[in-house]
Design an enzyme around this catalytic site. Structure first.
Site, PDB file in Angstrom:
ATOM      1  N   LYS A   1       0.844  -1.210   0.000  1.00 14.48           N
ATOM      2  CA  LYS A   1       0.000   0.000   0.000  1.00 14.48           C
ATOM      3  C   LYS A   1       0.873   1.252   0.000  1.00 14.48           C
ATOM      4  CE  LYS A   1      -0.396   1.419   4.664  1.00 14.48           C
ATOM      5  NZ  LYS A   1       0.040   2.696   5.117  1.00 14.48           N
ATOM      6  N   ASN A   2       2.033   1.213   0.653  1.00 14.09           N
ATOM      7  CA  ASN A   2       2.855   2.428   0.700  1.00 14.09           C
ATOM      8  C   ASN A   2       3.515   2.739  -0.641  1.00 14.09           C
ATOM      9  OD1 ASN A   2       2.087   2.917   3.281  1.00 14.09           O
ATOM     10  ND2 ASN A   2       4.001   2.243   4.245  1.00 14.09           N
TER      11      ASN A   2
HETATM   12  N1  EPU Z   1      10.202  13.703   9.360  1.00 16.63           N
HETATM   13  C1  EPU Z   1      10.432  15.027   9.693  1.00 16.63           C
HETATM   14  N2  EPU Z   1      10.005  16.001   8.841  1.00 16.63           N
HETATM   15  C2  EPU Z   1       9.357  15.706   7.672  1.00 16.63           C
HETATM   16  C3  EPU Z   1       9.115  14.354   7.338  1.00 16.63           C
HETATM   17  C4  EPU Z   1       9.557  13.364   8.210  1.00 16.63           C
HETATM   18  O1  EPU Z   1      11.005  15.312  10.730  1.00 16.63           O
HETATM   19  O2  EPU Z   1       9.016  16.620   6.937  1.00 16.63           O
HETATM   20  C5  EPU Z   1      10.673  12.633  10.263  1.00 16.63           C
HETATM   21  C6  EPU Z   1       9.530  11.836  10.872  1.00 16.63           C
HETATM   22  O3  EPU Z   1       9.012  12.451  12.026  1.00 16.63           O
HETATM   23  C7  EPU Z   1      10.178  10.500  11.145  1.00 16.63           C
HETATM   24  C8  EPU Z   1      11.195  10.372  10.005  1.00 16.63           C
HETATM   25  O4  EPU Z   1      11.367  11.690   9.486  1.00 16.63           O
HETATM   26  O5  EPU Z   1      10.877  10.532  12.357  1.00 16.63           O
HETATM   27  C9  EPU Z   1      10.801   9.451   8.889  1.00 16.63           C
HETATM   28  O6  EPU Z   1       9.478   9.725   8.465  1.00 16.63           O
HETATM   29  P1  EPU Z   1       9.045   9.530   6.944  1.00 16.63           P
HETATM   30  O7  EPU Z   1       8.829  10.867   6.351  1.00 16.63           O
HETATM   31  O8  EPU Z   1      10.006   8.620   6.274  1.00 16.63           O
HETATM   32  O9  EPU Z   1       7.632   8.808   7.098  1.00 16.63           O
HETATM   33  P2  EPU Z   1       6.377   8.985   6.158  1.00 16.63           P
HETATM   34  O10 EPU Z   1       6.791   9.207   4.771  1.00 16.63           O
HETATM   35  O11 EPU Z   1       5.425   9.949   6.783  1.00 16.63           O
HETATM   36  C10 EPU Z   1       6.233   6.466   5.500  1.00 16.63           C
HETATM   37  C11 EPU Z   1       5.220   5.370   5.601  1.00 16.63           C
HETATM   38  C12 EPU Z   1       5.069   4.954   7.052  1.00 16.63           C
HETATM   39  C13 EPU Z   1       6.423   4.497   7.571  1.00 16.63           C
HETATM   40  C14 EPU Z   1       7.469   5.602   7.382  1.00 16.63           C
HETATM   41  C15 EPU Z   1       8.875   5.186   7.768  1.00 16.63           C
HETATM   42  C16 EPU Z   1       3.719   5.825   3.777  1.00 16.63           C
HETATM   43  C17 EPU Z   1       2.383   6.266   3.318  1.00 16.63           C
HETATM   44  N3  EPU Z   1       3.939   5.843   5.090  1.00 16.63           N
HETATM   45  O12 EPU Z   1       5.728   7.535   6.285  1.00 16.63           O
HETATM   46  O13 EPU Z   1       4.181   3.856   7.046  1.00 16.63           O
HETATM   47  O14 EPU Z   1       6.325   4.178   8.939  1.00 16.63           O
HETATM   48  O15 EPU Z   1       7.487   5.990   5.990  1.00 16.63           O
HETATM   49  O16 EPU Z   1       9.282   4.107   7.028  1.00 16.63           O
HETATM   50  O17 EPU Z   1       4.549   5.433   2.978  1.00 16.63           O
HETATM   51  C18 EPU Z   1       2.569   2.389   7.943  1.00 16.63           C
HETATM   52  O18 EPU Z   1       2.489   1.856   6.823  1.00 16.63           O
HETATM   53  O19 EPU Z   1       2.059   1.890   8.976  1.00 16.63           O
HETATM   54  C19 EPU Z   1       3.291   3.650   8.072  1.00 16.63           C
HETATM   55  C20 EPU Z   1       3.118   4.481   9.094  1.00 16.63           C
END
Ligand code: EPU
Length: 421
Positions: free
Chosen positions: A22-23
């Site tokens: 899904k991601n």
């Molecule tokens: N972060 C920041 N600033 C930002 C973006 C992220 O500080 O602008 C920090 C976050 O707080 C975190 C780290 O960077 O500590 C990594 O976050 P990331 O941005 O990689 O997460 P995301 O893109 O919001 C995706 C997945 C999540 C998964 C994370 C980490 C999707 C839709 N979601 O989230 O998936 O946990 O990457 O691998 O792709 C799940 O499927 O259950 C889920 C939460």
């Protein structure tokens, strides 16, 4: 509202097929906003987050049809560049429309996502990158409004490796004028899946799969066909289901390299694992698993999305394991629920100290987010007696037909409609 009623303690057997990730799908779908045409994807999982993204894309004017895991998205008639709060509040991944709409239409308005069940999840890195590419960004009435004539190439060095910020930035940079260099880019397989789809659309990207992406912006992109990779988190979750219930099961999953670290931790715990042309078998019959520490990290490290499931596994292991989450330091809402099943877990800051117990005992537990819910289902499969997992709408966001798959493996799990909340 549905709940799962699980009769635990049954050995599993047989094989199941892993669904599409899904991601991956959630970032591939908005990428189609970069072209004007008919795109199609195979292996899209039928889960609620996908339906939420389809609704958002339809709101923007995309014509969508979805049948038997094939999704067609026609982006010829976009009528809006606004992702309103009603969509974004349901799913943070809605923010993925920001980059493509801005790059293609010079304007996007996206409701600012709030916190989530396990604390703040900022998007500052997404916004800073858009500004570097030339966007003017203001926050107005809870909406992020991004504007630019045409984005220009830029050098972006992320202070934290972020899947979402990398995805959004790549989608914006492929249509910017000139070259962009993205350093400390996320190397997660979902980002590789995105880059390969963008290249099929005509984008020029080098360094795919590494932490440095070089992008040479093009004037326009054409429609394309994409395939969603298998879901590495579903694969890991089901393998743990096999290990935790001391069973022998197999999963059909061909991207074994994407779960190396989970497989090696499972092997360290004593599970026997073999791979035969995309059929991964785990055999944990008669094995009392050893406690194995894990610390989450960016890919190829141990995924934060497997942390909760690993804690459930370690709850019945021999010894004490520490499970630390360095990505989401507060992502531990499953811990008190697993304790209700009899687990011995102490939370210390971003770490769970899991002291293995002899057995878990069925109880009522409550889902709080997707992966926490998965860990409770795992706990329920291994616990003696009946476990009821409430609020499984969280699971329905991201695991395709999970009870059918577990039933096929011999688990006693039923979906029951309930007024309990
Ligand atoms: N972060 C920041 N600033 C930002 C973006 C992220 O500080 O602008 C920090 C976050 O707080 C975190 C780290 O960077 O500590 C990594 O976050 P990331 O941005 O990689 O997460 P995301 O893109 O919001 C995706 C997945 C999540 C998964 C994370 C980490 C999707 C839709 N979601 O989230 O998936 O946990 O990457 O691998 O792709 C799940 O499927 O259950 C889920 C939460």
């Amino acid at each position: 509202m549905d709940k799962f009623v699980i009769e635990g303690g049954h050995e599993l057997s047989g094989r199941v097929k892993i669904s599409g990730a899904k991601n991956s799908a959630l970032v591939l779908m908005p990428a189609t906003l970069l072209n004007n045409g008919l795109n199609s994807f195979t292996n899209i999982p039928e889960v609620n987050d996908i339906f939420t993204m389809i609704k958002l894309l339809k709101h923007l004017g995309v014509d969508a049809s979805f049948d038997s895991n094939v999704l067609k998205l026609d982006t010829s008639n976009i009528i809006s560049q606004h992702a309103p709060y009603e969509h974004v509040k349901k799913m943070r991944a809605s923010v993925y429309v920001l980059g493509p709409l801005l790059a293609k239409y010079g304007y996007s308005k996206v409701s600012m996502p709030g916190g989530c069940a396990w604390g703040p999840r900022p998007i500052n890195l997404h916004l800073e990158a858009m500004e570097k590419l030339g966007a003017d960004i203001v926050l107005d009435g809870g909406d992020i409004i991004a504007k630019s004539k045409r984005l220009h190439g830029a050098s972006i060095n992320f202070e934290i490796s972020s899947v979402g910020a990398t995805g959004n930035t790549v989608m914006a940079a492929v249509l910017a004028k000139g070259e962009s260099k993205i350093q400390n880019a996320a190397m997660e397989p979902e980002i590789t899946n995105l880059c390969e789809f963008l290249i099929d659309m005509g984008a020029r990207i080098e360094g795919v799969g590494t932490s440095t992406l070089l992008i040479d912006g093009v004037d326009e992109l054409s429609s394309a066909k994409g395939e969603v990779i298998g879901d590495r988190i579903e694969a890991g979750t089901l393998l743990i289901a096999g290990a935790l219930t001391k069973s022998k099961i197999a999963i059909e999953y061909s991207n074994i390299d994407q779960i190396d670290v989970v497989l090696s931790k499972l092997k360290d715990s004593g599970a026997k694992i073999s791979n035969n042309n995309g059929l991964i078998e785990i055999d944990s019959r008669d094995i009392h698993p050893k406690s194995i520490d894990v610390t989450t990290a960016i890919h190829p490290g141990f995924p934060t999305d497997m942390q909760a499931q690993w804690i459930a596994y370690m709850a019945l292991a021999n010894g004490t394991a520490t499970v630390a989450d360095n990505i989401y330091t507060d992502r531990f809402s499953h811990v008190p629920e697993l304790i209700r099943l009899g687990a011995n877990i102490e939370r210390v800051n971003n770490m769970a100290i899991v002291r293995g117990v002899e057995k878990l005992k069925g109880a009522k537990v409550m889902s709080t987010d997707l992966r926490a819910s998965a860990s409770l289902v795992l706990g329920g499969l291994a616990a003696e007696g009946t476990t009821e997992v409430l609020r499984i709408y969280h699971l329905d966001r991201g695991y395709e037909k999970i009870e059918d798959k577990l039933t096929k493996l011999g688990a006693k799990i039923k979906r029951v409609s309930t007024n309990e909340f």
